[in-house]
Design a protein around this motif. Structure first.
Motif, PDB file in Angstrom:
ATOM      1  N   ALA A 141       0.507  -0.957  -0.163  1.00 55.89           N
ATOM      2  CA  ALA A 141       0.213   0.564  -0.010  1.00 55.89           C
ATOM      3  C   ALA A 141       0.750   1.420   0.169  1.00 55.89           C
ATOM      4  O   ALA A 141       1.567   1.186   0.790  1.00 55.89           O
ATOM      5  N   ALA A 142       0.617   2.093  -0.953  1.00 52.23           N
ATOM      6  CA  ALA A 142       1.325   3.362  -0.927  1.00 52.23           C
ATOM      7  C   ALA A 142      -0.028   4.793  -0.669  1.00 52.23           C
ATOM      8  O   ALA A 142      -0.444   4.247  -1.918  1.00 52.23           O
ATOM      9  N   GLY A 143       1.349   5.759  -0.834  1.00 49.22           N
ATOM     10  CA  GLY A 143       0.935   6.694  -0.336  1.00 49.22           C
ATOM     11  C   GLY A 143       0.754   7.783  -1.887  1.00 49.22           C
ATOM     12  O   GLY A 143       1.980   7.738  -2.561  1.00 49.22           O
ATOM     13  N   GLY A 144      -0.174   8.193  -3.085  1.00 56.33           N
ATOM     14  CA  GLY A 144       0.276   8.557  -3.879  1.00 56.33           C
ATOM     15  C   GLY A 144       0.343  10.342  -4.480  1.00 56.33           C
ATOM     16  O   GLY A 144      -0.099  10.778  -3.295  1.00 56.33           O
TER      17      GLY A 144
ATOM     18  N   GLU B 287       3.969  11.173   6.801  1.00 54.63           N
ATOM     19  CA  GLU B 287       4.970  12.503   5.927  1.00 54.63           C
ATOM     20  C   GLU B 287       4.083  13.465   5.898  1.00 54.63           C
ATOM     21  O   GLU B 287       3.073  13.636   6.304  1.00 54.63           O
ATOM     22  N   THR B 288       4.920  15.003   6.750  1.00 58.49           N
ATOM     23  CA  THR B 288       4.673  15.622   6.255  1.00 58.49           C
ATOM     24  C   THR B 288       4.325  16.827   5.184  1.00 58.49           C
ATOM     25  O   THR B 288       5.205  15.597   4.351  1.00 58.49           O
ATOM     26  N   LYS B 289       4.260  17.617   4.998  1.00 62.62           N
ATOM     27  CA  LYS B 289       3.572  18.035   3.770  1.00 62.62           C
ATOM     28  C   LYS B 289       4.959  18.343   3.486  1.00 62.62           C
ATOM     29  O   LYS B 289       4.792  18.198   2.015  1.00 62.62           O
ATOM     30  N   ALA B 290       5.812  19.304   4.053  1.00 63.37           N
ATOM     31  CA  ALA B 290       7.080  19.191   3.077  1.00 63.37           C
ATOM     32  C   ALA B 290       8.226  17.941   2.384  1.00 63.37           C
ATOM     33  O   ALA B 290       8.848  18.378   1.930  1.00 63.37           O
ATOM     34  N   GLU B 291       7.781  16.854   3.335  1.00 61.98           N
ATOM     35  CA  GLU B 291       8.210  15.944   2.548  1.00 61.98           C
ATOM     36  C   GLU B 291       7.598  15.422   1.145  1.00 61.98           C
ATOM     37  O   GLU B 291       8.224  15.013   0.928  1.00 61.98           O
ATOM     38  N   TYR B 292       5.746  15.460   1.567  1.00 55.01           N
ATOM     39  CA  TYR B 292       5.821  14.982   0.250  1.00 55.01           C
ATOM     40  C   TYR B 292       6.003  15.784  -0.903  1.00 55.01           C
ATOM     41  O   TYR B 292       6.267  15.371  -1.798  1.00 55.01           O
TER      42      TYR B 292
ATOM     43  N   CYS C  60      -1.991  11.947  -1.602  1.00 57.35           N
ATOM     44  CA  CYS C  60      -0.629  13.064  -1.371  1.00 57.35           C
ATOM     45  C   CYS C  60      -0.421  14.528  -1.286  1.00 57.35           C
ATOM     46  O   CYS C  60       0.854  14.141  -1.570  1.00 57.35           O
ATOM     47  N   ILE C  61      -0.945  15.223  -2.135  1.00 61.25           N
ATOM     48  CA  ILE C  61      -1.095  15.685  -2.071  1.00 61.25           C
ATOM     49  C   ILE C  61      -0.664  17.617  -1.740  1.00 61.25           C
ATOM     50  O   ILE C  61      -1.361  17.609  -0.575  1.00 61.25           O
ATOM     51  N   PRO C  62       0.728  17.724  -1.393  1.00 59.46           N
ATOM     52  CA  PRO C  62       0.787  18.110  -0.085  1.00 59.46           C
ATOM     53  C   PRO C  62       0.366  19.813  -0.428  1.00 59.46           C
ATOM     54  O   PRO C  62      -0.163  20.007   1.536  1.00 59.46           O
ATOM     55  N   ASP C  63      -0.676  20.333  -1.516  1.00 56.22           N
ATOM     56  CA  ASP C  63      -0.618  21.639  -1.130  1.00 56.22           C
ATOM     57  C   ASP C  63      -3.439  21.193  -0.625  1.00 56.22           C
ATOM     58  O   ASP C  63      -3.302  22.339   0.137  1.00 56.22           O
ATOM     59  N   ARG C  64      -2.731  20.277  -0.966  1.00 59.89           N
ATOM     60  CA  ARG C  64      -4.537  20.002  -0.316  1.00 59.89           C
ATOM     61  C   ARG C  64      -4.328  18.107   0.896  1.00 59.89           C
ATOM     62  O   ARG C  64      -5.371  17.737   0.097  1.00 59.89           O
ATOM     63  N   LEU C  65      -3.484  18.577   1.605  1.00 56.36           N
ATOM     64  CA  LEU C  65      -3.218  17.767   1.840  1.00 56.36           C
ATOM     65  C   LEU C  65      -4.538  17.378   3.004  1.00 56.36           C
ATOM     66  O   LEU C  65      -4.759  18.370   4.051  1.00 56.36           O
ATOM     67  N   GLU C  66      -4.647  15.601   3.138  1.00 51.68           N
ATOM     68  CA  GLU C  66      -6.057  15.678   4.179  1.00 51.68           C
ATOM     69  C   GLU C  66      -5.246  14.677   4.987  1.00 51.68           C
ATOM     70  O   GLU C  66      -4.167  14.335   4.607  1.00 51.68           O
ATOM     71  N   PRO C  67      -5.322  15.169   6.562  1.00 45.01           N
ATOM     72  CA  PRO C  67      -5.086  13.913   7.061  1.00 45.01           C
ATOM     73  C   PRO C  67      -4.986  12.800   7.294  1.00 45.01           C
ATOM     74  O   PRO C  67      -6.153  11.964   7.218  1.00 45.01           O
TER      75      PRO C  67
END
Ligand code: HPA
Length: 276
Positions: A115-118, A195-200, A239-246
């Motif tokens: 499983a992975a975050g896109g 990950e944090t937004k900065a990491e993504y 995992c799009i940093p500008d619209r990241l949801e928890p």
């Protein structure tokens, strides 16, 4: 004297062979929420990890902890129902030990699922991604330490870790089955935090399409062992940093479980079609 890695591999392999004499051609690692393929293995022998010498135990949710030997179509397979992760506290040698044992049992091809975050803007939750390449961002490497030349080269080549022919078969079948499927780069991290937004953002910037907490160490050892590798990620969260949801782990499992029948069908058909 402490046992060598080779001795441990031999001991585990002998134990498994004492339970089942089958010589498998294909090894499969079933990741988060994708253990259902195990139900499609015919004529199977199930060996709990805790019975196998030097195997660790699975503690991650959705990871059952069985080695399963049997048949899918006319192919002899060995499947890991559940894997080990760095975040469970295991060393990379422990995490990748089953890959060495499956190799010693006879496999020539390793199929990885996870499983992975896109992070690619074209991805949707539930999509499949064929891993075309990877970035080892775990900060570790399973090959650090003395190298046993009978297991593999000191400096293994990584120019094509994932087998092009297997990727083409997977893509063709995904198309035939109407399964949304991309090719992409997987970046492997240790976890366990998401990950944090900065990491993504950083991971997107350096060329990754999906991020996850497994697979990369196993693939490094598979390539060290000269196995052909096919990797398939189930994109469980976007995992799009500008619209990241928890990111909620229960949601990750839920999406993986929903995608499971599709990915299982994909992997089962791939196994039918590949030549060993
Ligand atoms: N990050 C890391 N690992 C993951 C993720 C994620 O967003 N989703 C599923 N596994």
């Amino acid at each position: 004297m402490a046992k060598s890695l080779k001795d441990k591999i031999n001991e585990a392999t002998n134990f498994i062979q004492s339970k089942r004499t089958l010589v498998p051609d294909i090894g499969i690692i079933l990741g988060t929420g994708l253990g259902g393929l195990a139900d499609h293995i015919q004529d199977k022998t199930v060996i709990p990890y805790n019975e196998i010498p030097y195997f660790a135990t699975s503690t991650a949710p959705g990871h059952t902890g069985n080695l399963i030997m049997g048949m899918i179509a006319d192919k002899k397979v060995v499947a890991m129902q559940g894997r080990f992760h760095t975040y469970e506290g295991y060393s990379l040698e422990e995490i990748t030990f089953p890959v060495r044992v499956m190799r010693a049992l006879g496999i020539k091809i390793l199929i990885e699922s996870n499983a992975a975050g896109g992070m690619n803007r074209n991805f949707k939750a539930g999509d499949a991604m064929i891993i075309a390449d990877h970035i080892n961002f775990t900060g570790q490497n399973p090959l650090i330490g003395a190298n046993d030349e009978t297991l593999g080269s000191r400096f293994p080549d990584m120019s094509e870790p994932y087998d092009e022919k297997l990727m083409e078969i997977a893509e063709k079948i995904a198309l035939e089955e109407g399964i949304r499927c991309h090719r992409g780069v997987y970046i492997g991290v240790s976890g366990p935090n998401f990950e944090t937004k900065a990491e993504y953002r950083f991971f997107q910037f350096i060329g990754a399409d999906a991020v996850g907490m497994s697979t990369v160490p196993e693939v490094i050892v598979a390539r060290h062992s000269d196995l052909k590798v096919l990797g398939i990620s189930c994109i469980t969260d976007i995992c799009i940093p500008d619209r990241l949801e928890p990111v909620d782990f229960r949601k990750v499992i839920e999406v993986a479980n929903r995608a499971e029948p599709r990915i299982t069908r994909l992997v089962e058909r791939i196994i039918r079609e590949i030549e060993v």
